[in-house]
Design a protein around this motif. Sequence first.
Motif, PDB file in Angstrom:
ATOM      1  N   LEU A   1       0.504  -1.452   0.267  1.00 25.77           N
ATOM      2  CA  LEU A   1       0.267   0.004  -0.182  1.00 25.77           C
ATOM      3  C   LEU A   1       0.457   1.222   0.176  1.00 25.77           C
ATOM      4  O   LEU A   1       1.836   1.263   0.526  1.00 25.77           O
ATOM      5  CB  LEU A   1      -0.959   0.049   1.378  1.00 25.77           C
ATOM      6  CG  LEU A   1      -1.708   0.696   1.228  1.00 25.77           C
ATOM      7  CD1 LEU A   1      -2.806   1.478  -0.208  1.00 25.77           C
ATOM      8  CD2 LEU A   1      -2.663   0.681   2.839  1.00 25.77           C
TER       9      LEU A   1
ATOM     10  N   ALA B   1      -3.781  -4.190 -14.634  1.00 24.26           N
ATOM     11  CA  ALA B   1      -5.492  -3.066 -12.929  1.00 24.26           C
ATOM     12  C   ALA B   1      -6.054  -4.997 -13.336  1.00 24.26           C
ATOM     13  O   ALA B   1      -6.645  -5.190 -14.381  1.00 24.26           O
ATOM     14  CB  ALA B   1      -5.543  -1.744 -13.832  1.00 24.26           C
TER      15      ALA B   1
ATOM     16  N   VAL C   1      -3.260   6.834  -7.898  1.00 25.89           N
ATOM     17  CA  VAL C   1      -4.183   6.010  -7.916  1.00 25.89           C
ATOM     18  C   VAL C   1      -4.158   5.046  -9.062  1.00 25.89           C
ATOM     19  O   VAL C   1      -4.317   3.797  -8.533  1.00 25.89           O
ATOM     20  CB  VAL C   1      -4.943   6.751  -7.300  1.00 25.89           C
ATOM     21  CG1 VAL C   1      -6.607   5.791  -7.672  1.00 25.89           C
ATOM     22  CG2 VAL C   1      -5.946   7.323  -6.179  1.00 25.89           C
TER      23      VAL C   1
ATOM     24  N   THR D   1      -2.733   1.662  -9.162  1.00 25.91           N
ATOM     25  CA  THR D   1      -3.302   0.273  -8.390  1.00 25.91           C
ATOM     26  C   THR D   1      -3.559  -0.807  -9.486  1.00 25.91           C
ATOM     27  O   THR D   1      -3.642  -0.461 -10.284  1.00 25.91           O
ATOM     28  CB  THR D   1      -4.463   1.219  -7.897  1.00 25.91           C
ATOM     29  OG1 THR D   1      -4.041   1.844  -6.722  1.00 25.91           O
ATOM     30  CG2 THR D   1      -5.193  -0.538  -7.740  1.00 25.91           C
TER      31      THR D   1
ATOM     32  N   GLN E   1       0.961  -7.114  -6.124  1.00 27.78           N
ATOM     33  CA  GLN E   1       0.230  -6.184  -5.753  1.00 27.78           C
ATOM     34  C   GLN E   1       0.815  -4.376  -5.359  1.00 27.78           C
ATOM     35  O   GLN E   1       1.652  -4.412  -4.026  1.00 27.78           O
ATOM     36  CB  GLN E   1      -1.080  -6.471  -4.985  1.00 27.78           C
ATOM     37  CG  GLN E   1      -2.231  -5.604  -4.538  1.00 27.78           C
ATOM     38  CD  GLN E   1      -2.987  -5.833  -6.177  1.00 27.78           C
ATOM     39  OE1 GLN E   1      -3.052  -6.149  -6.556  1.00 27.78           O
ATOM     40  NE2 GLN E   1      -2.903  -3.889  -6.481  1.00 27.78           N
TER      41      GLN E   1
ATOM     42  N   THR F   1      -0.764  -1.013  -4.471  1.00 26.24           N
ATOM     43  CA  THR F   1      -1.961   0.259  -4.480  1.00 26.24           C
ATOM     44  C   THR F   1      -1.549   0.991  -3.873  1.00 26.24           C
ATOM     45  O   THR F   1      -1.098   1.159  -3.215  1.00 26.24           O
ATOM     46  CB  THR F   1      -3.008  -1.386  -3.796  1.00 26.24           C
ATOM     47  OG1 THR F   1      -3.076  -2.330  -3.722  1.00 26.24           O
ATOM     48  CG2 THR F   1      -4.535  -0.430  -2.980  1.00 26.24           C
TER      49      THR F   1
ATOM     50  N   SER G   1      -3.401   4.609  -2.753  1.00 25.72           N
ATOM     51  CA  SER G   1      -4.329   4.699  -2.191  1.00 25.72           C
ATOM     52  C   SER G   1      -3.835   5.594  -0.290  1.00 25.72           C
ATOM     53  O   SER G   1      -3.479   5.662   0.086  1.00 25.72           O
ATOM     54  CB  SER G   1      -5.216   3.448  -1.713  1.00 25.72           C
ATOM     55  OG  SER G   1      -6.586   3.887  -0.991  1.00 25.72           O
TER      56      SER G   1
END
Length: 117
Positions: A11, A40, A87, A90, A112, A114, A116
């Motif tokens: 993240l 994505a 964003v 991602t 992954q 992300t 955010s």
Amino acid sequence: QVQLVESGGGLVQPGGSLRLSCEVSVTLFSAWPMAWYRQAPGKQRELVAAISTDGRSNYADFAKGRFTISRDNFKRTIYLQTTSAKVEDTAVYFCNADGGRTFGSLWGQGTQVTVSS
């Protein structure tokens, strides 16, 4: 068996920094062009950046000026960095190796990312 192992995902806040790594299990790495792709949700996998055996790089239009790809042949590792995550970055990021006629196109399992708040 050749393995490509990505790491560094997770993240990230918008505007934050990100550094992905991909380690290749064989010393043939130095002879292979390498690349980062991403996928994505609901979209096709797309090229982010590629790097040749001698370090020349090229980028997708969306990546120019924001992402940097690099390689360390001694560590058999490539990197992908950004200091301005968005964003829309991602996605699952995949490492790819052009293993030539013997090994073909090789992929990692993906990591992954992300972005955010």
